[in-house]
Design an enzyme around this catalytic site. Structure first.
Site, mmCIF file in Angstrom:
data_model
loop_
_atom_site.group_PDB
_atom_site.id
_atom_site.type_symbol
_atom_site.label_atom_id
_atom_site.label_comp_id
_atom_site.label_asym_id
_atom_site.label_seq_id
_atom_site.Cartn_x
_atom_site.Cartn_y
_atom_site.Cartn_z
ATOM 1 N N GLN A 1 0.800 -1.219 0.000
ATOM 2 C CA GLN A 1 0.000 0.000 0.000
ATOM 3 C C GLN A 1 0.837 1.274 0.000
ATOM 4 O O GLN A 1 0.325 2.333 -0.361
ATOM 5 C CB GLN A 1 -0.942 -0.006 1.204
ATOM 6 N N HIS B 1 -2.639 -4.994 -12.681
ATOM 7 C CA HIS B 1 -2.180 -4.770 -14.056
ATOM 8 C C HIS B 1 -3.044 -5.498 -15.095
ATOM 9 O O HIS B 1 -2.709 -5.486 -16.278
ATOM 10 C CB HIS B 1 -0.727 -5.223 -14.203
ATOM 11 N N ASP C 1 1.980 0.640 -7.912
ATOM 12 C CA ASP C 1 3.296 0.696 -8.558
ATOM 13 C C ASP C 1 4.202 1.745 -7.922
ATOM 14 O O ASP C 1 5.403 1.524 -7.753
ATOM 15 C CB ASP C 1 3.145 0.997 -10.054
ATOM 16 N N HIS D 1 1.185 -9.293 4.655
ATOM 17 C CA HIS D 1 0.033 -8.402 4.544
ATOM 18 C C HIS D 1 -0.468 -8.435 3.095
ATOM 19 O O HIS D 1 -0.406 -7.438 2.377
ATOM 20 C CB HIS D 1 0.398 -6.984 4.980
ATOM 21 N N ASN E 1 -1.599 -10.891 8.519
ATOM 22 C CA ASN E 1 -2.608 -9.863 8.732
ATOM 23 C C ASN E 1 -3.932 -10.264 8.090
ATOM 24 O O ASN E 1 -4.003 -10.554 6.895
ATOM 25 C CB ASN E 1 -2.156 -8.533 8.108
ATOM 26 N N TYR F 1 -12.983 -2.087 12.888
ATOM 27 C CA TYR F 1 -13.425 -0.827 12.293
ATOM 28 C C TYR F 1 -14.892 -0.516 12.566
ATOM 29 O O TYR F 1 -15.248 0.639 12.758
ATOM 30 C CB TYR F 1 -13.196 -0.846 10.779
#
Length: 496
Positions: free
Chosen positions: A45, A65, A78, A148, A192, A335
């Site tokens: 990320q 991609h 990227d 992750h 994760n 969350y």
């Protein structure tokens, strides 16, 4: 606690939680003196540099991609935040906010380009050594996540998490990480949010590798759990005595509230929902096997579908023993909350298997993410459920956060309100309920690539200008709020 407790016992636990304190009074008090605060990020990320310095491709490189992009804005990681080149700026942001620790993840394919230990990429090792050393030089403890979501593409080519050979590859990868970084890293997270890896990647198909199957999520979970156990036992056996660190896992779960808390069927359905979400991964780690209700329902439904064997695999005695107790701490990513009603379902797969339907109240405040409503009291309830279900283990909140869009810029009052109310409910869980919570990790340090949502949703306490090649970082209002919260270690009583 035995995993073989009755459904009556489950209902009683759920009823006690539903009737737990739901008061809205703000608690002015301080966290324990040894409580620690931090931020979290993930390699894909933020790092960028997807094809430089010897890094191999991972499944998110391939996924983003594709000719028809599965990402809502057609973007990729990227470049992302370019933290591969700007890591020192990130460390400065952490230092300026006054954190105790920084949770980040290693890119498996940056260290082992094809996922195996046949080729070790020294330039990847050098990058993480520089980051770890910079953190320590600034008084910040590194907390490292091994995985992750960015599986090396070469391993996906032979089945990825659905092929049991991945277990040995993950153990080899863990050995490399412990060997090169364990002299300085004392807090390790194996994986994760395996639920997201397996269900969104192999069941719903909205995350890499983009598969849709009623069976693959259970195979994925089975091998992920074995991989966790292997990495934990490896550290325990070969590294713990000399390095003195700790190893845990991070599991995500919302809170699941019965629509009608006075209806035993609703209470039972809500308990079933949290067992299918959190218990799916935690029960093997705490008790050596899947939750009994999962075994019962999935076995029944598999038989009704005419399958030769259950979609839910079984652990033999060896793996049950390896898994049972394979934690030094438990990481929680939380969350939001959902309401639950019972519903007899025949659709095969994870969602249908649990015979529930979930939704969110229209009255709950919104974020920029359709799934993320602001429900602070649910945070307290899931922490109490973990305390009561698993014997009050050492709990680290490894992610908690709020999303907005470009429009808010640095004036993110919604995020300030979210952090204030969620952390205050965490304080209540510690001070009023006796939950054994030791760390809190805000998601996220900086705006970043938000998986299938691309750059349309922002979770950072620092604004990143993705139109600027320099990827300028700017503190938001929430950064100032968290800096004060961390410094105060809680909520000082208002001055008269």
């Amino acid at each position: 606690m035995s995993p073989k407790f009755s459904m009556v016992g489950l209902v009683l636990v759920a009823l006690s939680l539903t009737s737990a304190q739901n008061d809205s009074d703000f608690l002015y008090d301080y966290f324990p003196e040894d409580f620690e605060w931090g931020f979290a990020t993930a390699s894909y990320q933020i790092e960028g540099a997807w094809n430089v310095d010897g890094k191999g491709q991972n499944i998110w490189d391939e996924f983003t991609h594709r000719n028809v992009s599965p990402i809502v804005d057609g973007s990729s990681g990227d470049v992302a935040c370019d933290s591969y080149n700007k890591y020192l700026e990130d460390v400065e942001l952490l230092k300026n906010t006054g954190v105790n620790f920084y949770r980040f993840s290693l890119s498996w394919s940056r260290l082992l380009p094809d996922g195996t230990n046949r080729t070790v990429n020294q330039r990847g090792i050098d990058y993480y050594n520089k980051l770890i050393n910079a953190l320590i030089a600034n008084g910040i403890e590194p907390m490292v996540t091994l995985y992750h979501w960015d599986l090396p593409l070469a391993l996906q080519g032979v089945g990825g998490w659905t092929n049991e050979t991945v277990v040995q590859h993950f153990e080899n990868y863990a050995r490399l990480a412990y060997s090169y970084f364990g002299d300085r890293v004392k807090q390790w997270i194996t994986l994760n949010e395996p639920f997201v890896v397996c269900q969104l990647g192999h069941g719903d198909g909205v995350h890499a590798p983009g598969h849709t199957s009623p069976v693959e999520p259970y195979l994925c979970a089975h091998n992920i759990l074995k991989s966790h156990a292997s990495a934990y036992r490896l550290y325990e056996r070969d590294f713990k005595e000399s390095q003195g660190g700790q190893v845990g896992v991070t599991l995500d779960s919302g809170w699941y509230e019965p629509e009608d808390p006075n209806n035993p069927d609703h209470v039972e359905a809500a308990e079933r929902a949290v067992l299918f979400k959190h218990g799916w991964y935690a029960f093997p780690i705490f008790f050596g096997d899947y939750p009994p209700v999962m075994r019962q329902l999935i076995d029944q439904k598999s038989e009704a579908e005419g399958l030769q064997e259950s979609r839910l695999p079984e652990f033999d005695n060896y793996w049950s023993q390896q898994l049972n107790g394979s934690y030094d701490f438990l990481g929680l990513n939380h969350y939001t909350t959902e309401l639950v009603v019972p519903e007899n379902r025949t659709d095969p797969g994870y969602s249908g298997d649990q015979n529930t339907r979930t939704y969110q109240s229209a009255e709950w405040p919104e974020s920029a993410s359709s799934w993320l409503k602001v429900v602070p009291w649910g945070f307290r309830k899931i922490m109490n459920w973990i305390k009561n279900t698993y014997g009050n283990p050492t709990l680290y909140v490894t992610e908690n956060g709020f999303s907005d869009t470009d429009a808010e810029g640095v004036n993110d009052q919604g995020r300030v309100d979210y952090y204030r109310d969620y952390t205050n409910n965490m304080l209540k869980a510690i001070k009023l309920d006796g939950c054994n919570i030791k760390k809190y990790t805000a998601w996220s340090l900086i705006d970043n690539f938000e998986w299938a949502r691309g750059y349309t949703e922002r979770f950072g306490a620092h604004f990143v200008d993705f139109n600027d090649p320099a990827r300028m970082r700017t503190p938001k209002r929430s950064q100032g709020y968290l800096k004060q919260l961390f410094a105060d270690n809680g909520f000082p009583p208002p001055k008269q």
